[in-house]
Design a protein around this motif. Structure first.
Motif, PDB file in Angstrom:
ATOM      1  N   VAL A 146      44.982 -20.210 -13.675  1.00  0.00           N
ATOM      2  CA  VAL A 146      45.831 -20.170 -12.488  1.00  0.00           C
ATOM      3  C   VAL A 146      45.049 -19.498 -11.362  1.00  0.00           C
ATOM      4  O   VAL A 146      44.422 -18.451 -11.557  1.00  0.00           O
ATOM      5  CB  VAL A 146      47.145 -19.403 -12.744  1.00  0.00           C
ATOM      6  N   VAL A 147      45.081 -20.125 -10.188  1.00  0.00           N
ATOM      7  CA  VAL A 147      44.371 -19.619  -9.018  1.00  0.00           C
ATOM      8  C   VAL A 147      45.376 -19.364  -7.901  1.00  0.00           C
ATOM      9  O   VAL A 147      46.169 -20.247  -7.562  1.00  0.00           O
ATOM     10  CB  VAL A 147      43.315 -20.629  -8.526  1.00  0.00           C
ATOM     11  N   GLY A 148      45.330 -18.173  -7.337  1.00  0.00           N
ATOM     12  CA  GLY A 148      46.162 -17.862  -6.178  1.00  0.00           C
ATOM     13  C   GLY A 148      45.337 -18.021  -4.921  1.00  0.00           C
ATOM     14  O   GLY A 148      44.459 -17.201  -4.649  1.00  0.00           O
ATOM     15  N   ALA A 149      45.592 -19.068  -4.150  1.00  0.00           N
ATOM     16  CA  ALA A 149      44.789 -19.371  -2.955  1.00  0.00           C
ATOM     17  C   ALA A 149      45.652 -19.337  -1.703  1.00  0.00           C
ATOM     18  O   ALA A 149      45.519 -20.180  -0.821  1.00  0.00           O
ATOM     19  CB  ALA A 149      44.112 -20.728  -3.102  1.00  0.00           C
ATOM     20  N   PHE A 150      46.534 -18.364  -1.623  1.00  0.00           N
ATOM     21  CA  PHE A 150      47.408 -18.238  -0.454  1.00  0.00           C
ATOM     22  C   PHE A 150      47.059 -16.946   0.291  1.00  0.00           C
ATOM     23  O   PHE A 150      46.647 -15.952  -0.314  1.00  0.00           O
ATOM     24  CB  PHE A 150      48.885 -18.221  -0.875  1.00  0.00           C
ATOM     25  N   PRO A 151      47.191 -16.932   1.611  1.00  0.00           N
ATOM     26  CA  PRO A 151      46.836 -15.747   2.405  1.00  0.00           C
ATOM     27  C   PRO A 151      47.889 -14.661   2.274  1.00  0.00           C
ATOM     28  O   PRO A 151      49.038 -14.936   1.908  1.00  0.00           O
ATOM     29  CB  PRO A 151      46.765 -16.300   3.828  1.00  0.00           C
ATOM     30  N   PRO A 152      47.516 -13.415   2.592  1.00  0.00           N
ATOM     31  CA  PRO A 152      48.492 -12.312   2.510  1.00  0.00           C
ATOM     32  C   PRO A 152      49.676 -12.498   3.445  1.00  0.00           C
ATOM     33  O   PRO A 152      50.791 -12.074   3.125  1.00  0.00           O
ATOM     34  CB  PRO A 152      47.661 -11.084   2.907  1.00  0.00           C
ATOM     35  N   GLY A 153      49.436 -13.131   4.587  1.00  0.00           N
ATOM     36  CA  GLY A 153      50.541 -13.375   5.521  1.00  0.00           C
ATOM     37  C   GLY A 153      51.096 -12.114   6.133  1.00  0.00           C
ATOM     38  O   GLY A 153      52.300 -12.021   6.398  1.00  0.00           O
ATOM     39  N   PHE A 154      50.228 -11.130   6.396  1.00  0.00           N
ATOM     40  CA  PHE A 154      50.698  -9.859   6.939  1.00  0.00           C
ATOM     41  C   PHE A 154      51.327 -10.001   8.313  1.00  0.00           C
ATOM     42  O   PHE A 154      52.161  -9.193   8.707  1.00  0.00           O
ATOM     43  CB  PHE A 154      49.528  -8.864   7.030  1.00  0.00           C
ATOM     44  N   ARG A 155      50.939 -11.023   9.063  1.00  0.00           N
ATOM     45  CA  ARG A 155      51.451 -11.184  10.429  1.00  0.00           C
ATOM     46  C   ARG A 155      52.764 -11.956  10.489  1.00  0.00           C
ATOM     47  O   ARG A 155      53.386 -12.049  11.541  1.00  0.00           O
ATOM     48  CB  ARG A 155      50.403 -11.909  11.285  1.00  0.00           C
ATOM     49  N   LYS A 156      53.182 -12.519   9.372  1.00  0.00           N
ATOM     50  CA  LYS A 156      54.392 -13.339   9.365  1.00  0.00           C
ATOM     51  C   LYS A 156      55.608 -12.516   8.950  1.00  0.00           C
ATOM     52  O   LYS A 156      55.573 -11.793   7.964  1.00  0.00           O
ATOM     53  CB  LYS A 156      54.229 -14.524   8.413  1.00  0.00           C
ATOM     54  N   ALA A 157      56.677 -12.653   9.703  1.00  0.00           N
ATOM     55  CA  ALA A 157      57.915 -11.962   9.361  1.00  0.00           C
ATOM     56  C   ALA A 157      58.575 -12.642   8.173  1.00  0.00           C
ATOM     57  O   ALA A 157      58.499 -13.854   7.999  1.00  0.00           O
ATOM     58  CB  ALA A 157      58.864 -11.972  10.565  1.00  0.00           C
TER      59      ALA A 157
END
Length: 280
Positions: A79-90
């Motif tokens: 399993v690979v997690g290839a998603f960004p942290p998304g710190f800027r998204k509410a």
């Protein structure tokens, strides 16, 4: 360990996840993807290389069994997690919590290996060479990244954390970053990595025998090029006219080491960060 017979689930079919999936499929792997958009799920169903695709929205309402069900459907052993942290998204959910859910779901399934893409933002901006053991929760972003990395401890199988330097490549030209910069250092090192080398290094490390594979590894070019030199080259190669270059200063900065990656025998696709600009 990645082989031609591996069944892989990639969580996130974006700028990194989708080309990684295609590269794995060309090796003979059965690759499955998750997307957050129903429209993208439908579009990827037409991709002949992709074995399966499912919608998955990782948010505060996600549960372990939601991810576990997709893992079981894909019969994934990697399993690979290839998603960004998304710190800027509410309302994007807590990054560490997402990884806790993934790690727990992998633990109760038959997954053998779990790969996480993290960031070299875990190293402080100071005039020093940073190796994998130098990570520090020196600010909120670094603390959240390290909390997410630590969440992998919920999975008892083989884990691999790849800390990515500044990313660039197709549809992500570094020349376009310049207009957002207030100043560029003539001293600080440009810690960068091209998408092609991220994919190639990922495949290389996943194919190592478990006893030879690191638990954490930096992905960054080894050459010493200042930020000013890198972005001057980037703007010259960027097909946009009349873009002004920001002021150049003498701000100090970190140099992220790729010594471990080199010791493991990886050969970079591009000679250095400047050469890779021509492949964006």
């Amino acid at each position: 360990m990645l082989t031609a017979n591996s069944r892989v689930l990639i969580i996130g079919a974006g700028w990194l996840g989708l080309p990684l999936a295609k590269a794995m499929a060309k090796l003979g792997c059965q690759v499955h993807l998750t997307c957050t958009s129903a429209a993208k799920v439908e579009s990827l169903k037409n991709e002949k290389l992709i074995a399966g695709v499912w919608p998955l929205l990782l948010d505060d309402n996600s549960q372990v069994h939601d991810i576990q069900k997709i893992i079981e459907l894909s019969q994934a052993d990697i399993v690979v997690g290839a998603f960004p942290p998304g710190f800027r998204k509410a309302n994007s959910g807590d990054y560490a919590t997402k990884w806790q859910l993934i790690a727990q779901a992998c633990q109760v399934s038959k997954v053998k290996q779990l790969l996480m893409y993290s960031s070299t933002a875990v190293y402080p901006e100071q005039a020093s060479i940073c190796v994998e053991s130098d990570a520090l929760a020196f600010n909120d972003k670094a603390a959240k990244l390290l909390q997410a990395e630590q969440a992998l401890q919920n999975f008892k199988g083989s884990t691999l954390v790849l800390r990515l330097a500044g990313l660039y490549g197709p549809n992500r030209h570094p020349g376009r970053f310049v207009k957002h910069m207030k100043a560029v250092s003539q001293i600080a090192n440009a810690n960068m990595i091209h998408l092609d080398d991220v994919i190639a290094a990922s495949l290389y490390l996943l194919q190592l025998q478990p006893q030879s594979s690191p638990s954490v590894c930096n992905l960054v070019y080894p050459n010493q090029v200042s930020k000013a030199q890198f972005y001057q080259a980037a703007i010259q190669a960027y097909p946009v006219e009349n873009m002004s270059f920001p002021p150049v200063d003498q701000t100090l900065g970190k140099t992220v080491s790729c010594q471990l990656l080199q010791q493991l025998g990886y050969q970079f696709v591009y000679a250095d960060s400047l050469a890779a600009i021509q492949h964006c």
